[in-house]
Write a protein that holds these residues in place. Sequence first.
Motif, PDB file in Angstrom:
ATOM      1  N   ASP A  57       0.836  -1.208   0.000  1.00  0.00           N
ATOM      2  CA  ASP A  57       0.000   0.000   0.000  1.00  0.00           C
ATOM      3  C   ASP A  57       0.870   1.256   0.000  1.00  0.00           C
ATOM      4  N   ARG A  58       1.967   1.197   0.744  1.00  0.00           N
ATOM      5  CA  ARG A  58       2.875   2.341   0.782  1.00  0.00           C
ATOM      6  C   ARG A  58       3.475   2.602  -0.600  1.00  0.00           C
ATOM      7  N   ALA A  59       3.853   1.540  -1.310  1.00  0.00           N
ATOM      8  CA  ALA A  59       4.417   1.691  -2.653  1.00  0.00           C
ATOM      9  C   ALA A  59       3.402   2.345  -3.593  1.00  0.00           C
ATOM     10  N   PRO A 122       4.547 -15.510 -15.183  1.00  0.00           N
ATOM     11  CA  PRO A 122       4.463 -14.175 -14.578  1.00  0.00           C
ATOM     12  C   PRO A 122       3.251 -13.382 -15.068  1.00  0.00           C
ATOM     13  N   VAL A 123       2.763 -12.474 -14.218  1.00  0.00           N
ATOM     14  CA  VAL A 123       1.660 -11.568 -14.565  1.00  0.00           C
ATOM     15  C   VAL A 123       2.093 -10.156 -14.193  1.00  0.00           C
ATOM     16  N   LEU A 124       1.843  -9.208 -15.090  1.00  0.00           N
ATOM     17  CA  LEU A 124       2.223  -7.816 -14.834  1.00  0.00           C
ATOM     18  C   LEU A 124       0.990  -6.931 -14.765  1.00  0.00           C
ATOM     19  N   LYS A 125       0.922  -6.101 -13.713  1.00  0.00           N
ATOM     20  CA  LYS A 125      -0.207  -5.191 -13.537  1.00  0.00           C
ATOM     21  C   LYS A 125       0.317  -3.781 -13.282  1.00  0.00           C
ATOM     22  N   PHE A 126      -0.381  -2.810 -13.871  1.00  0.00           N
ATOM     23  CA  PHE A 126       0.039  -1.412 -13.842  1.00  0.00           C
ATOM     24  C   PHE A 126      -0.955  -0.601 -13.018  1.00  0.00           C
ATOM     25  N   PHE A 127      -0.464   0.038 -11.951  1.00  0.00           N
ATOM     26  CA  PHE A 127      -1.303   0.808 -11.040  1.00  0.00           C
ATOM     27  C   PHE A 127      -1.051   2.299 -11.257  1.00  0.00           C
ATOM     28  N   ILE A 128      -2.142   3.058 -11.382  1.00  0.00           N
ATOM     29  CA  ILE A 128      -2.058   4.488 -11.663  1.00  0.00           C
ATOM     30  C   ILE A 128      -2.626   5.277 -10.494  1.00  0.00           C
ATOM     31  N   LYS A 129      -1.824   6.212  -9.980  1.00  0.00           N
ATOM     32  CA  LYS A 129      -2.228   7.129  -8.896  1.00  0.00           C
ATOM     33  C   LYS A 129      -2.793   6.386  -7.689  1.00  0.00           C
ATOM     34  N   ASP A 131      -4.448   3.665  -7.367  1.00  0.00           N
ATOM     35  CA  ASP A 131      -5.719   2.946  -7.496  1.00  0.00           C
ATOM     36  C   ASP A 131      -5.476   1.438  -7.405  1.00  0.00           C
ATOM     37  N   ARG A 132      -5.781   0.889  -6.246  1.00  0.00           N
ATOM     38  CA  ARG A 132      -5.517  -0.528  -5.987  1.00  0.00           C
ATOM     39  C   ARG A 132      -6.562  -1.440  -6.619  1.00  0.00           C
TER      40      ARG A 132
END
Length: 519
Positions: A57-59, A122-129, A131-132
């Motif tokens: 969450d901190r990241a 592997p799975v890659l996910k991209f988080f913006i601003k 938004d979890r």
Amino acid sequence: MRISVFLLLLPAFLPAVWAELSAKTKKERDDTKAQNFKQPKIKEDHSVLVLNKGNFDRALKESKFLLVNFYAPLSGASLALLAEFEKAAEQLKDDKNPGVLSKVDVSAEKELAKEFGIQDYPVLKFFIKGDRKNPLNCTGVRTASSFVTWLKRRTGPSAIRLLNLTHIETFIGSDDVVVVGFFKDLKGTDTETFYETAKDIPDLPFGVTNNAKHFVKYGISGDTILLFRKFEEERVGYEIADGNRLTKEVLTKFIKVNELRLVTEYNQVTAGKIFDVGIDSHLLLFADKTSKAFDKMYRSFKTAAADLKAQIIFVLVDTNESKNGRMKEFFQIRDMDVPAVRLINTKENVRYRMQADKVTTENVKTFCQGYLDGKEKPQQYSEELPEDWNKNPVKVLVATNFDEVVFNITKSVFVLFCAPWSQRCKKINSIWDQLGKKYENSENIVIAKIDITANEVDSVIVEKYPSLKFFPAGSDTKIVHYTSAQTLEAFCEFLDKEGKSKKPDEKSSNTDEETKDEL
């Protein structure tokens, strides 16, 4: 009097005031300390943040753009991708890109894996601003340079604005394949679709222009997307018809189909592109590139591809390349089969075998058209056992009854391993039928045949077809390999000799490798 009363009451109020001021001052000091206190940085490994349940969450809060690699340390695919991921992280750090790369070990962080539905890796996910709840999936990206481009297009413009003739000419010559969008309105809906498509294809350079001189130079009248290539047809275009809207799905498929050559050679670099095209039907030519017949065969294969590229992906697998061993194993290609043509429907995982003796344009096109029309039968591990398999002089074997028939106690079995479409096999068939009739009433010899292209037999190694093997009665291991003349007289002489030299109840302890009787 009033002053004296105030003075008398002052000692009673001062302690309370001092206590309040003291508490307020302490709180301010504590707040200042908290502001000055900095948490230790999240651990990094090769410039990649190492995330877990405690710091995830901190990241998210500290990173405006966070790309997370959910990997398994014992997975070969995970480790291969992670190596490229780490290279990309170093590049992005040097470029001061706002995108941050991080990783989660799913074998240790099971709660995070469950939260984000990680079932494969592997799975890659991209988080913006931060938004979890709504991360974007990052798919089809496998190299360090592609990761860098993918992130840059997510954090900045996804296509380069081409300003003048020199600029566009330089851009077109910058790579083997480039994509240029010619749009009269750079703020229109179709242009936005072009930008969105560019974000998900990081392996190719994307440029965009509304310069009227560019339209004239390249003979374009309306909104068009052009692929400029340094091979085969140098320019491939997609013109947006009046009244129609460009969709991301259509544009993506157009680009991915046309960035490939008519025939794509399979290797580690192209494997991902082949499977990302969006076409489920793949036709594979297994051939030795060093053979004398290769050039002519390849030209025939390529000619067939020209008419079918939008429906079937044509792939070359060099059988002389040791790294392609797994491909040969998956399609069960033996050295004796080469050259061979196989087709696979990747969506249904169904394989097909081209039943032709030679790789010609006509044979390949006929096979492909039969497949597209639903007339080709899928490749099977065993044919169905015919009801009359035992009624004719030559017994019919399939994978399911092979071992039971050839490794029996009472009768020796002479087997023809053949390919129905092979000219050499066709020549021997009539002789084999005559041999079957001659030994039809024999008490200790059986004549049989099996289509080795339609039946997989694990107990016998077949080096070529036609191949002839004799299985003596009473042995479940010995095989005699026949290599003499393929005539009726020679077959009879061989059988008479073998029939007299072995008794039905005689068993051998030798293995196939130990008793390769070369006749």
